[in-house]
Write an enzyme that holds these catalytic residues in place. Structure first.
Site, PDB file in Angstrom:
ATOM      1  N   ASP A  75     102.188 145.699 -13.275  1.00 21.04           N
ATOM      2  CA  ASP A  75     102.072 145.800 -11.824  1.00 21.04           C
ATOM      3  C   ASP A  75     103.028 146.844 -11.239  1.00 21.04           C
ATOM      4  O   ASP A  75     104.161 146.972 -11.688  1.00 21.04           O
ATOM      5  CB  ASP A  75     102.354 144.416 -11.223  1.00 21.04           C
ATOM      6  CG  ASP A  75     101.829 144.295  -9.802  1.00 21.04           C
ATOM      7  OD1 ASP A  75     101.103 145.191  -9.360  1.00 21.04           O
ATOM      8  OD2 ASP A  75     102.158 143.279  -9.152  1.00 21.04           O
ATOM      9  N   HIS A  76     102.552 147.559 -10.258  1.00 15.65           N
ATOM     10  CA  HIS A  76     103.363 148.538  -9.524  1.00 15.65           C
ATOM     11  C   HIS A  76     104.130 149.497 -10.428  1.00 15.65           C
ATOM     12  O   HIS A  76     105.359 149.608 -10.351  1.00 15.65           O
ATOM     13  CB  HIS A  76     104.309 147.837  -8.534  1.00 15.65           C
ATOM     14  CG  HIS A  76     103.604 147.458  -7.264  1.00 15.65           C
ATOM     15  ND1 HIS A  76     103.401 148.336  -6.233  1.00 15.65           N
ATOM     16  CD2 HIS A  76     103.011 146.300  -6.899  1.00 15.65           C
ATOM     17  CE1 HIS A  76     102.723 147.723  -5.265  1.00 15.65           C
ATOM     18  NE2 HIS A  76     102.468 146.488  -5.653  1.00 15.65           N
TER      19      HIS A  76
ATOM     20  N   GLU B 272      94.299 149.859 -11.367  1.00 17.47           N
ATOM     21  CA  GLU B 272      94.246 149.615  -9.927  1.00 17.47           C
ATOM     22  C   GLU B 272      95.105 150.658  -9.227  1.00 17.47           C
ATOM     23  O   GLU B 272      96.141 151.065  -9.744  1.00 17.47           O
ATOM     24  CB  GLU B 272      94.785 148.211  -9.630  1.00 17.47           C
ATOM     25  CG  GLU B 272      94.981 147.957  -8.143  1.00 17.47           C
ATOM     26  CD  GLU B 272      95.102 146.487  -7.802  1.00 17.47           C
ATOM     27  OE1 GLU B 272      94.160 145.728  -8.108  1.00 17.47           O
ATOM     28  OE2 GLU B 272      96.133 146.102  -7.249  1.00 17.47           O
TER      29      GLU B 272
ATOM     30  N   LYS C  42     105.628 138.623   2.438  1.00 17.29           N
ATOM     31  CA  LYS C  42     105.748 137.736   1.283  1.00 17.29           C
ATOM     32  C   LYS C  42     105.708 136.258   1.674  1.00 17.29           C
ATOM     33  O   LYS C  42     106.436 135.822   2.553  1.00 17.29           O
ATOM     34  CB  LYS C  42     107.076 138.010   0.553  1.00 17.29           C
ATOM     35  CG  LYS C  42     107.222 139.427   0.025  1.00 17.29           C
ATOM     36  CD  LYS C  42     106.282 139.729  -1.115  1.00 17.29           C
ATOM     37  CE  LYS C  42     106.341 141.196  -1.518  1.00 17.29           C
ATOM     38  NZ  LYS C  42     105.273 141.573  -2.437  1.00 17.29           N
TER      39      LYS C  42
ATOM     40  N   HIS D 251      97.017 142.749  -2.061  1.00 17.71           N
ATOM     41  CA  HIS D 251      98.388 142.596  -2.576  1.00 17.71           C
ATOM     42  C   HIS D 251      99.182 141.731  -1.611  1.00 17.71           C
ATOM     43  O   HIS D 251      98.806 141.581  -0.462  1.00 17.71           O
ATOM     44  CB  HIS D 251      99.072 143.953  -2.687  1.00 17.71           C
ATOM     45  CG  HIS D 251      98.738 144.673  -3.944  1.00 17.71           C
ATOM     46  ND1 HIS D 251      99.658 145.363  -4.681  1.00 17.71           N
ATOM     47  CD2 HIS D 251      97.567 144.787  -4.600  1.00 17.71           C
ATOM     48  CE1 HIS D 251      99.072 145.897  -5.719  1.00 17.71           C
ATOM     49  NE2 HIS D 251      97.799 145.573  -5.700  1.00 17.71           N
TER      50      HIS D 251
HETATM   51 ZN   LIG Z   1     101.589 145.424  -4.053  1.00 17.12          ZN
END
Ligand SMILES: [Zn+2]
Length: 479
Positions: A151-152, A264, A306, A340
């Site tokens: 991820d990221h 992605e 978040k 996300h």
């Molecule tokens: Zn993200």
């Protein structure tokens, strides 16, 4: 056969294939589980017991690899355009709960998902994250495809350890190359910046780009047309990012060789919203540069913070998502829209599903950790109070790389809460965010105590996770 040996077997894990039986067994130490192999034990490292009939193996990376080689469904795989959900697990013990949540929903899961930032904060490696997810899938008896999300990824150097560990889903975050200032620049500045872009990496020129985009595009009922200003803004804002995505793609292709993977594109962690025209520009450029991708995470209007629900005007968001979905259809629905910071956005899910007809990837990360804290609040109130106080002391430092708006002053005073009120603190906006972004510091300081407690109460943790994710997945399920 295995049952005759009187081992404390976890029933859901038992599987027999090619005359060999595999299972997880518990030990006297909470959380310490061993792999039992009855039959062909070559390739595994462990201790032979019960007159050499069964080998008990520690859950090491070597034994994980050997098990994956025997039971192919324990290898992560690509998931394509199915409606999917990513379950980040910062503690490495949440996967059995994730399996229980996702089972029979028709949603394709990504059980291993960790960003470079999270790995840095939790001190875990890509291999550990993947192995933990695999052991969890094995324990809970998951036999369907599942993915592993690197991820990221921001830099070329981030990629290699994820390839080595066998990840199948690569999230490219070119945020460092996105020029958010373009939103404020005047046309003259944009012109100047545009001419300085890495045009050879983009295999094009400003002139050619202008010729390509200065026309009306027929995108359902969206009046999408670039003028000089909007095109220059898109090019300046995302041009260098597109070039970086192409570079990252080449590196992944090079390192992955023949192994299948999917990608992605995420521009969600930028300061400014991704305009529909900019979504259009990014996708057509990536297609032109032969960058394959399976999902795109734009930055939507409003705020995705978040651990809490959407902040903003829901009608405006719906219109925004409908617009993104129209562009996806223009490109023949060849990719999914990725949400996300997707945990706990309960109002957003049905809207997204409706407009994309299920072409959605939901990415959640910290919410499983928050459920762990909710459990701690109900079984060890004094420990939970310690965690909250410590998290508050870390908040101003730890919040810096996150989109959050909680303030410490709005947090209920923890000393004024009764023990019975503590689990409810996990429903309070400011408390959720403070606890969410301080996970790295909390794990540094209290990690082993937290692990110990959760391992002692694993069944409860699974119940908490399932209850929380049922609320997420109800909007996405197709079964
Ligand atoms: Zn993200």
């Amino acid at each position: 056969m295995l049952y005759n040996l009187n081992l404390p077997i976890i029933d859901t894990s038992v599987v027999t294939l090619d005359n060999t039986t595999y299972a997880l067994v518990t030990t006297a130490i909470p959380g310490e589980k061993l792999l039992a192999v009855l039959g062909h034990t070559n390739g595994f490292v462990g201790e032979l017991q019960h007159s050499d009939r069964v080998m008990l193996c520690a859950r090491t990376p070597e034994n994980a690899r050997a098990l994956r080689a025997r039971l192919p469904w324990l290898q992560p795989s690509v998931l394509g355009l199915q409606t999917s959900a990513g379950f980040g697990d910062r503690l490495g013990i949440a996967t059995p709960g994730h399996v229980q949540s996702v089972r029979d929903t028709g949603v394709a899961p990504i059980f291993a998902q960790q960003s470079v930032r999270e790995n840095t904060r939790t001190g875990r490696t890509p291999q550990q994250v993947l192995d933990d997810a695999m052991w969890g899938a094995f324990e809970a008896g998951w036999r369907e495809p599942w993915g592993a999300d690197a991820d990221h990824l921001k830099a070329l150097a981030d990629i290699e350890p994820f390839i080595a560990a066998g990840y199948t889903f690569y999230t490219i975050d070119p945020g460092d190359y996105v020029d958010d200032d373009a939103e404020e620049d005047d046309t003259a500045t944009l012109r100047q910046k545009a001419s300085a872009l890495p045009w050879s990496d983009l295999r094009s020129s400003l002139n050619e780009t202008q010729q390509r985009y200065h026309r009306q595009f027929d995108i359902e009922d969206l009046p999408l047309a670039f003028d000089e200003y909007t095109l220059l803004k898109a090019v300046v804002k995302y041009g260098a990012a597109v070039a970086h995505m192409a570079r990252m793609t080449r590196r992944i292709q090079e390192l992955a060789g023949q192994r299948p993977f999917e990608m992605e594109i995420s521009v969600d962690e930028t300061r400014t919203t991704t305009a529909l025209l900019e979504h259009f520009y990014i996708v057509s450029e990536l297609k032109r540069l032969s960058v394959p991708f399976v999902s795109l995470a734009p930055r939507f209007v409003g705020r995705f913070e978040k651990g809490v629900d959407y902040i903003g005007d829901l009608a405006e968001l719906e219109q925004n998502i409908a617009g993104h979905a129209s562009i996806m259809r223009y490109f023949h629905n060849a990719y999914k829209l990725s949400l996300h910071t997707g945990s706990d956005k309960f109002e957003v899910y049905p809207i997204t599903m409706r407009h994309t007809q299920g072409l959605v990837h939901l990415k959640t990360a910290g919410t499983s950790y928050l459920e762990a804290l909710r459990l701690i609040a109900s079984i060890d109130s004094s420990f939970f109070r310690e965690i909250v106080e410590f998290a508050c002391s870390r908040y101003d430092t730890d919040r810096k790389t996150y989109h959050v708006s909680a303030t410490l002053a709005k947090l209920p005073v923890i000393t004024s809460l009764t023990d019975e009120q503590l689990p409810d603190l996990l429903n309070q906006f400011d408390a959720r965010q403070v606890l969410h972004v301080t996970f790295g510091s909390v794990l540094d300081t209290f990690g082993s105590r937290l692990d110990h407690l959760l391992n002692e109460h694993q069944a409860d943790y699974q119940v908490f996770i399932k209850r929380h994710f049922d609320k997420h997945l109800v909007a996405f399920r197709s079964r």
